[in-house]
Design an enzyme around this catalytic site. Structure first.
Site, PDB file in Angstrom:
ATOM      1  CG  PHE A 105     -39.801 -14.632  33.521  1.00  0.00           C
ATOM      2  CD1 PHE A 105     -38.939 -14.242  34.472  1.00  0.00           C
ATOM      3  CD2 PHE A 105     -40.778 -15.666  33.623  1.00  0.00           C
ATOM      4  CE1 PHE A 105     -39.252 -14.909  35.634  1.00  0.00           C
ATOM      5  CE2 PHE A 105     -41.288 -16.224  34.778  1.00  0.00           C
ATOM      6  CZ  PHE A 105     -40.293 -15.798  36.121  1.00  0.00           C
ATOM      7  CE1 TYR A 155     -31.493 -20.509  28.116  1.00  0.00           C
ATOM      8  CE2 TYR A 155     -31.358 -18.609  26.539  1.00  0.00           C
ATOM      9  CZ  TYR A 155     -32.188 -19.465  27.376  1.00  0.00           C
ATOM     10  OH  TYR A 155     -33.493 -19.224  27.706  1.00  0.00           O
TER      11      TYR A 155
END
Ligand code: HXC
Ligand code: NAP
Length: 296
Positions: A105, A155
Site C-alpha cells: 500500500f 521499482y
C-alpha cells in the site's frame, strides 16, 4: 493477431503441475487461467479460501482441466508444506511455482508503524523465499527440473518512495532469483522474474491508486506506449517462462511496462520540444559547430 490473444500453442504446458500463489485474484488468476488453457494442472493458494474456491469453480466451468484451491498464508512454512503435499497427492508431482502473492500500500514512510514493514516484507520476501525453499528441497530430492517465476516490480531496482517496504522486499526477491538461478542450475532448476508495469487489478488499484489519486494522475500520459498492460500480455510471458520453450533462460528479469521505467533517461524531457523548436535548436547547434571549427 493482437496482444490480447493467447500466444502459445495448445498443450504447451501439458503434463505440468504449477502452483500459483495469490492465484484467486488479479494477475495470479489471469496467469492460472491461461496455464489451465495450455493444459497444466493448477494449484491456487492464498489466505482466503472462499475467494480461491470461487475462482477455481469459475475457471473449471469456463475452461475445464484440473484446478485445486488450497488455503495458505505464505508466511507459514507448515501451510506451504501442506499445499505441496496436497498438490502431489492430487497430481503426482509439481513442476512449477509462480510466486505472485504480495501485500502493498502507498504511504509516507514516516507514517508507518514497525508492524507495517513486517507485514509487507514477510509476505513478499519471506513468503517467496519459504515457498521457493520448500519446492527446491522437493525438486532436488526427487530429481525434478522445476521452474520458478517470481512476480517483481520495476521499482525493485530503481527504488520508489511511498512503497518502501515493497521496494525493499521485491529487490530481495530479485537477488534471490539470480542467486538461486546459479546455485540450482546444476539441478536443472530455473528461476526467472517478470517486472510488470501497471496492469489494473482490484487489489493493487485499491491500495496504490485510490480514487483521490486516480483523478489527479493518469498512467496513459506517463507511459511511453500510452496505455496500461493487458492481463493476457503478462500471462503470455509468464506461460513462456513456465514452459520448456524458455529452457535456456534462467536468472532473467523481464520488464513488461510499456516503457514506463525508461522515464529516468536524462534527456527524455525533450519529448516536450515541438518541431519548430527543433528547427531553431538544430540551427543553433550547427552554428556552434561551425564556430568551433574557426581559428580562435
Ligand atoms: C499506513 C497501514 C496502511 C496504510 C495498513 N497499515 N494499511 N499503515 N497506511 N494505508 C498498517 C496497519 O496499521 C498495521 O500496522 C499493518 O500495516 C498491518 O495491517 P493489517 O491490516 O493488520 O494487515 P493484514 O490484514 O495482514 O493485511 C495485509 C496488507 C493488506 C498488506 C496490509 O493490504 C493486504 O491484505 N494486501 C494483499 C493484497 C495486496 O496488497 N495487493 C496489492 C499488490 S500490488 P499496526 O502497527 O497499526 O498494527 C503490488 C505491486 C504494485 O505489490 C505495483 C503497481 C505498479
Ligand atoms: P492482488 O489481486 O491483490 O494479488 C495479491 C494476491 O496475494 C492476492 O490474491 C492475495 O490473496 C495474495 N496474498 C496476500 N497476502 C498473502 C499471504 N500472506 N499469503 C498468501 N497469499 C497472499 O494484486 P495483483 O495486482 O494481482 O498483484 C499480483 C502480483 O503482481 C504481486 O506480486 C504484485 O506485487 C505484482 N505486481 C502487480 C502490478 C499491477 O499493476 N497490478 C504491478 C507490478 C507488480 P489473499 O488475500 O486471499 O491472501
Amino acid at each position: 493477431m493482437i496482444h490480447t490473444e493467447g500466444m502459445l500453442r495448445d498443450d504447451a504446458l501439458k503434463n505440468k503441475t504449477i502452483i500459483v500463489t495469490g492465484g484467486g485474484t488479479g494477475l495470479g488468476k489471469s496467469m492460472a487461467s491461461y496455464f489451465l488453457k495450455l493444459g497444466a494442472n493448477i494449484v491456487i493458494c492464498s489466505r482466503r479460501l472462499e475467494v480461491l474456491e470461487k475462482t477455481a469453480k469459475e475457471l473449471q466451468e469456463s475452461i475445464g482441466g484440473n484446478i485445486l484451491p488450497i488455503e495458505c498464508d505464505v508466511r507459514k512454512p507448515e501451510q506451504i508444506e501442506h499445499v505441496l503435499a496436497k498438490a502431489i497427492e492430487n497430481f503426482g508431482s509439481v513442476n512449477g511455482l509462480v510466486n505472485n502473492s504480495a501485500g502493498n500500500f502507498i504511504s509516507p514512510t514516516e507514517r508507518l508503524s514497525y508492524k507495517a514493514v513486517d507485514v509487507i516484507v514477510d509476505i513478499v520476501l519471506r513468503g517467496t523465499y519459504y515457498f521457493t525453499l520448500a519446492l527446491g528441497k522437493y525438486w532436488i530430492e526427487n530429481n525434478i527440473k522445476g521452474t520458478v517465476l517470481n512476480i517483481s516490480t520495476t521499482y525493485a531496482w530503481t527504488g520508489s518512495g511511498w512503497v518502501v517496504p515493497s521496494a525493499m522486499a521485491k529487490a530481495g526477491v530479485l537477488a534471490m532469483t539470480k542467486s538461486l538461478a546459479f546455485e540450482w542450475a546444476d539441478h536443472g532448476i530455473r528461476l526467472n522474474a517478470i517486472a510488470p508495469g501497471p496492469f489494473p487489478t482490484k487489489g493493487a488499484w485499491e491500495r496504490l491508486f485510490p480514487e483521490e489519486l486516480a483523478k489527479k494522475f493518469s498512467f496513459e500520459s506517463r507511459i511511453p506506449l500510452e496505455r496500461v498492460g493487458d492481463h493476457q500480455e503478462l500471462a503470455n510471458l509468464a506461460a513462456y517462462l513456465m514452459s520448456d520453450f524458455s529452457a535456456y533462460m534462467t536468472g532473467e528479469v523481464i520488464t513488461l511496462d510499456g516503457g514506463e521505467v525508461l522515464a529516468a533517461g536524462q534527456f527524455n524531457f525533450l519529448k516536450e520540444v515541438t518541431d519548430d523548436q527543433w528547427d531553431a535548436i538544430e540551427g543553433q547547434i550547427k552554428n556552434a559547430n561551425r564556430n568551433s571549427k574557426k581559428p580562435e
